[in-house]
Motif scaffolding. Structure first.
Motif, PDB file in Angstrom:
ATOM      1  N   TRP A  54       0.818  -1.210   0.000  1.00 56.27           N
ATOM      2  CA  TRP A  54       0.000   0.000   0.000  1.00 56.27           C
ATOM      3  C   TRP A  54       0.854   1.263   0.000  1.00 56.27           C
ATOM      4  O   TRP A  54       1.974   1.275   0.494  1.00 56.27           O
ATOM      5  N   ARG A 105      -8.537  12.382   4.536  1.00 53.26           N
ATOM      6  CA  ARG A 105      -8.423  10.939   4.751  1.00 53.26           C
ATOM      7  C   ARG A 105      -7.044  10.606   5.312  1.00 53.26           C
ATOM      8  O   ARG A 105      -6.056  11.271   4.999  1.00 53.26           O
ATOM      9  N   GLU A 107      -5.508   7.078   4.842  1.00 55.41           N
ATOM     10  CA  GLU A 107      -6.016   5.896   4.143  1.00 55.41           C
ATOM     11  C   GLU A 107      -4.916   5.233   3.333  1.00 55.41           C
ATOM     12  O   GLU A 107      -4.044   5.897   2.780  1.00 55.41           O
ATOM     13  N   ALA A 109      -3.866   3.022   0.039  1.00 54.08           N
ATOM     14  CA  ALA A 109      -4.292   2.708  -1.330  1.00 54.08           C
ATOM     15  C   ALA A 109      -3.384   1.611  -1.868  1.00 54.08           C
ATOM     16  O   ALA A 109      -2.154   1.741  -1.844  1.00 54.08           O
ATOM     17  N   GLN A 110      -3.997   0.537  -2.336  1.00 59.12           N
ATOM     18  CA  GLN A 110      -3.231  -0.596  -2.847  1.00 59.12           C
ATOM     19  C   GLN A 110      -2.351  -0.171  -4.021  1.00 59.12           C
ATOM     20  O   GLN A 110      -2.741   0.633  -4.866  1.00 59.12           O
ATOM     21  N   GLN A 149     -12.734   0.343   0.780  1.00 62.96           N
ATOM     22  CA  GLN A 149     -13.231   0.664  -0.557  1.00 62.96           C
ATOM     23  C   GLN A 149     -12.659  -0.291  -1.595  1.00 62.96           C
ATOM     24  O   GLN A 149     -11.606  -0.889  -1.393  1.00 62.96           O
ATOM     25  N   HIS A 151     -11.830   0.815  -5.565  1.00 68.13           N
ATOM     26  CA  HIS A 151     -11.785   2.014  -6.400  1.00 68.13           C
ATOM     27  C   HIS A 151     -11.360   1.618  -7.801  1.00 68.13           C
ATOM     28  O   HIS A 151     -10.537   0.722  -7.974  1.00 68.13           O
ATOM     29  N   GLU A 159     -16.305   4.246  -7.776  1.00 71.58           N
ATOM     30  CA  GLU A 159     -16.090   3.311  -6.663  1.00 71.58           C
ATOM     31  C   GLU A 159     -17.199   2.259  -6.598  1.00 71.58           C
ATOM     32  O   GLU A 159     -18.326   2.570  -6.174  1.00 71.58           O
ATOM     33  N   LYS A 298      -8.834  -0.022  -0.967  1.00 70.96           N
ATOM     34  CA  LYS A 298      -8.423   1.041  -0.063  1.00 70.96           C
ATOM     35  C   LYS A 298      -8.928   0.693   1.338  1.00 70.96           C
ATOM     36  O   LYS A 298      -9.959   0.033   1.493  1.00 70.96           O
ATOM     37  N   TYR A 302     -11.532   7.515   5.990  1.00 74.03           N
ATOM     38  CA  TYR A 302     -11.867   8.526   4.980  1.00 74.03           C
ATOM     39  C   TYR A 302     -13.058   9.302   5.523  1.00 74.03           C
ATOM     40  O   TYR A 302     -14.211   8.899   5.378  1.00 74.03           O
ATOM     41  N   ASN A 362      -6.027   8.624  -6.265  1.00 74.90           N
ATOM     42  CA  ASN A 362      -6.164   9.469  -5.081  1.00 74.90           C
ATOM     43  C   ASN A 362      -7.550   9.554  -4.483  1.00 74.90           C
ATOM     44  O   ASN A 362      -7.698  10.028  -3.378  1.00 74.90           O
TER      45      ASN A 362
END
Length: 363
Positions: A54, A105, A107, A109-110, A149, A151, A159, A298, A302, A362
């Motif tokens: 991530w 956020r 958070e 993100a992969q 999430q 995304h 999403e 994700k 958020y 993003n």
């Protein structure tokens, strides 16, 4: 004349004192080392060892990258309670946002994207510790936070999944629900909308009748600080969701990600007509939905509450207190979101990754 026996005794006594002194001296470094070992810092990557997968975005809009052996005292760190170590994510109501979002956020993100035909799975156990204390109760996103999430990385970058927790002020129990956002047909994405499904408690559409009045508290809701878990599994174009929590019924859902059920105006559900049509969001979805697009997971905090006027958007602009972005005042007055994660696990078939490799989106 000196007494030989007394002299020998004094020498013997001095030797004993000297030996004891040496022993005590030897003990000190050992005790210090033990104390250091006990107080060793636990990073998030020690608690949930999957952070190489991530990039981390913080509540000040900055991109940390892979958060291995990393902490930030305001947004991302570890904490301990009677059940063990947790990873803490915090986001204020206002601050520098990332990408085109109105919301802050903290958070993950992969790093790699995959297709809806991929075997992919994300699971987590968490508890929400705070949602914003202020905001217009008529705005559906107020007092809520997204904790997981899926995304899209392509086309409109919409999403297909957002998992929410929402609790109104003064109530003990909040709601967990999930959203599917349509992948809008055509080039204009301004008419996109979400459909909300309740897990425990209410869905997104249940709002207050005035700015400061609230709907009835859900009987089967989840309290702040109460653990729950989600599992997201993608297989052959289908999304399978499982939600579990002690003392609550296990809930499961299935959603087709490659064949739309909203491709004609007559398919649009009443919930959407009530919530989104009044603000001009009345589009239809591509027939193939999210097929042929790169997707990524994700996870984190958020915050869905912000300081923008509800006159801008009655679903997403909360009118909450932000103290002109003053972080500490927001934290002191409860105007932030905070989520603790106890476990997390990700599994994506390596041979299914896009040839485009690494990326970070993003929003």
């Amino acid at each position: 004349m000196k007494n030989p026996q007394l002299t020998n005794f004094v020498i013997f006594l001095s030797l004993i004192v000297s030996l004891n002194s040496c022993k005590n001296s030897d003990k000190k470094p050992t005790e210090t080392n033990t104390e250091k070992e006990t107080s060793k810092k636990a990073y998030a990557s020690d608690v949930i060892p999957f952070f190489n997968h991530w990039n981390l975005i913080l509540g000040d809009g900055s991109n940390v990258g892979p958060a291995v052996n990393f902490e930030h005292k305001d947004y991302f760190y570890t904490s301990t309670d009677e059940s063990g170590n947790w990873v803490v994510f915090k986001s204020p109501n206002a601050g520098d946002t990332h990408g085109t979002s109105n919301n802050t956020r903290t958070e993950l993100a992969q790093l790699k994207k995959w297709s809806a035909m991929t075997d992919a799975k994300l699971s987590a156990t968490l508890k929400v510790m705070n949602v914003s204390a202020t905001g217009d109760a008529r705005v559906a996103s107020t007092h809520s936070v997204v904790v997981g999430q899926i995304h899209s990385a392509d086309l409109h970058e919409n999403e297909p999944l957002k998992i929410f927790y929402k609790k109104f002020p003064g109530q003990t129990k909040g709601s967990v629900f999930w959203h599917y956002e349509i992948n809008t047909a055509g080039e204009d994405n301004s008419k996109r909308w979400d459909y909300s499904s309740a897990v425990w408690g209410n869905d997104f559409s249940v709002v207050g009748t005035t700015e400061n009045t609230y709907p009835e508290e859900p009987e089967d809701g989840i309290a702040l600080g109460e653990e729950f878990s989600y599992q997201i599994e993608i297989k052959a174009g289908m999304m399978h969701l499982t939600f579990t929590s002690n003392g609550h019924d296990t809930k499961t859902f299935t959603k087709n990600l490659i064949q739309s059920e909203y491709s004609k105006p007559s398919d649009i559900p009443q919930q959407t007509q009530d919530l989104f049509f009044p603000i001009g969001q009345d589009g239809v979805e591509r027939e193939i939905a999210y097929a042929e697009e790169g997707l990524f997971f994700k996870l984190g905090c958020y915050n869905q509450t912000n300081g923008k006027s509800p006159e801008v958007n009655r679903n997403w602009c909360s009118g909450a207190e932000t103290f002109d972005g003053d972080l500490q005042k927001q934290y002191e007055t409860g105007n932030y979101a905070e989520v603790w994660f106890k476990t997390g696990d990700i599994l994506v078939s390596e041979d299914a990754y896009s040839n485009e490799g690494y990326f970070l989106k993003n929003d």
